[in-house]
Design a protein around this motif. Structure first.
Motif, mmCIF file in Angstrom:
data_model
loop_
_atom_site.group_PDB
_atom_site.id
_atom_site.type_symbol
_atom_site.label_atom_id
_atom_site.label_comp_id
_atom_site.label_asym_id
_atom_site.label_seq_id
_atom_site.Cartn_x
_atom_site.Cartn_y
_atom_site.Cartn_z
ATOM 1 N N PHE A 71 5.980 12.443 -16.385
ATOM 2 C CA PHE A 71 6.454 12.137 -15.029
ATOM 3 C C PHE A 71 7.618 13.052 -14.634
ATOM 4 C CE2 PHE A 71 4.362 8.011 -15.840
ATOM 5 C CZ PHE A 71 3.563 7.974 -14.712
ATOM 6 N N LYS A 101 -1.264 4.568 -8.098
ATOM 7 C CA LYS A 101 -0.353 5.059 -7.043
ATOM 8 C C LYS A 101 1.049 4.482 -7.178
ATOM 9 C CE LYS A 101 -2.739 3.346 -3.641
ATOM 10 N NZ LYS A 101 -3.888 2.859 -4.366
ATOM 11 N N THR A 104 2.859 5.580 -10.275
ATOM 12 C CA THR A 104 3.321 6.969 -10.137
ATOM 13 C C THR A 104 4.519 7.039 -9.193
ATOM 14 O OG1 THR A 104 1.053 7.736 -10.481
ATOM 15 C CG2 THR A 104 2.579 9.308 -9.492
ATOM 16 N N ASN A 107 7.621 5.552 -10.864
ATOM 17 C CA ASN A 107 8.109 6.420 -11.943
ATOM 18 C C ASN A 107 8.765 7.683 -11.383
ATOM 19 O OD1 ASN A 107 7.805 5.444 -14.684
ATOM 20 N ND2 ASN A 107 5.605 5.314 -14.256
ATOM 21 N N VAL A 228 -3.643 10.455 -6.298
ATOM 22 C CA VAL A 228 -3.753 9.960 -7.679
ATOM 23 C C VAL A 228 -5.206 9.535 -7.911
ATOM 24 C CG1 VAL A 228 -2.924 8.265 -9.356
ATOM 25 C CG2 VAL A 228 -1.365 9.140 -7.604
ATOM 26 N N VAL A 256 -2.977 14.047 -9.178
ATOM 27 C CA VAL A 256 -2.557 13.522 -10.486
ATOM 28 C C VAL A 256 -3.772 12.859 -11.121
ATOM 29 C CG1 VAL A 256 -1.124 11.799 -11.655
ATOM 30 C CG2 VAL A 256 -0.211 13.072 -9.710
ATOM 31 N N ASN A 258 -4.744 10.386 -13.577
ATOM 32 C CA ASN A 258 -4.040 9.319 -14.292
ATOM 33 C C ASN A 258 -4.928 8.660 -15.344
ATOM 34 O OD1 ASN A 258 -1.973 7.461 -14.841
ATOM 35 N ND2 ASN A 258 -2.814 5.988 -13.390
#
Ligand code: ADP
Ligand code: MG
Length: 269
Positions: A71, A101, A104, A107, A228, A256, A258
């Protein structure tokens, strides 16, 4: 659909063309010598995070470490790319729900919080299915919807994590938030928050693109979006449709991937 497009065009025009309806928040605190911005940030109600709750929700960036590293890399890449382009507003979205989402977005916000020279604001705009309050372990007294409608000041609703992260969360699910997300008043409130608190970055935790019109309605208000997708769950055609939709309204900053399972590691365990 045509109606929606016309409204989007009008809203975008007015975002670039007119000054925001500034609503000056009340300053409730402030030590002598502090700038007005510092005083406004200091006046936000502090939110103390609970470490086990953070861990339960996979929020791993409060402190540096192995878990935080991916992250942190994302944070730095996103921030540098945004700064290079002069962008301040980042949307986080996905094709379908449960992609990661909110995980993320939170974070990123906590990781940005470790950069003491940066100020960040995170806003929970997944209004039908808000979850940031669960991730941060606190239900706000009033909802972000009340801030966007102008009923409550950001100064009275947002909470401060540490010195330099502010969070505005939803309280309960809203059954019909498209009007709020599309509204010119919402755009003006966001302009006003940005002008008053002068964050380096604003993160918008948005709904998924393929389930309704909410994200489409809001994207005119951001500079860029991060998509994401969830490994072994998001289908390629979902991603492709989502990416095209977003690109019609804003800049796609990146994707991203994930929840990737490290197969080499999982075989050896
Ligand atoms: N990398 C990951 N590995 C395992 N579970 C994850 C991961 N990222 C998120 N989750 C979990 O998946 C669920 C959905 O995540 P969330 O961030 O709420 O998704 P969204 O906001 O896209 O709906 C949550 O229970 C979250 O803890
Ligand atoms: Mg979410």
């Amino acid at each position: 659909m045509e109606k929606l497009q016309a409204a989007l065009d009008k809203a975008r025009e007015s975002r670039t063309g007119t000054a925001p309806r500034a609503k000056t928040p009340k300053v409730r605190a402030g030590k002598p010598g502090q700038s007005e911005r510092d005083a406004l940030w200091a006046a936000l109600k502090p939110l103390d995070l609970d470490a086990p709750n953070l861990e339960m929700h996979r929020l791993v960036t409060r402190e540096a470490g192995l878990a935080a590293t991916p992250f942190d890399i994302l944070r730095t890449k996103v921030f540098l790319q945004m700064r290079q382009n002069g962008w301040k507003r980042l949307a986080i979205t996905s094709p379908m729900p449960n992609s990661g989402k909110s995980t993320t977005a939170c974070n990123l916000a906590l990781g940005l919080g470790r950069q003491k020279d940066l100020r960040s604001i995170i806003l929970d705009l997944d209004l039908r299915s808000p979850s940031v309050h669960e991730l941060f372990g606190t239900k706000p007294e009033r909802s972000i919807g009340d801030v966007l409608s102008g009923e409550v000041d950001f100064a009275d609703q947002a909470l401060r994590i540490g010195d330099n992260v502010a969070v505005s969360m939803a309280r309960d699910p809203d059954k019909d938030p498209t009007r709020t997300l599309l509204s010119e008043g919402t755009a003006e409130v966001i302009e006003s928050i940005e002008a008053t608190y002068k964050p380096d970055i604003m993160i918008f935790d948005l709904p998924s693109v393929l389930v309704n019109d909410d994200t489409r309605a809001f994207l005119k208000n951001v500079d860029c979006a991060l998509i994401v997708v969830r490994a072994n769950a998001t289908r390629y055609n979902q991603f492709d449709t989502c990416e095209r939709e977003i690109a019609e309204h804003t800049n796609v900053l990146g994707v991203v991937l994930n929840a990737v399972v490290d197969s080499a590691r999982s075989k050896s365990e």
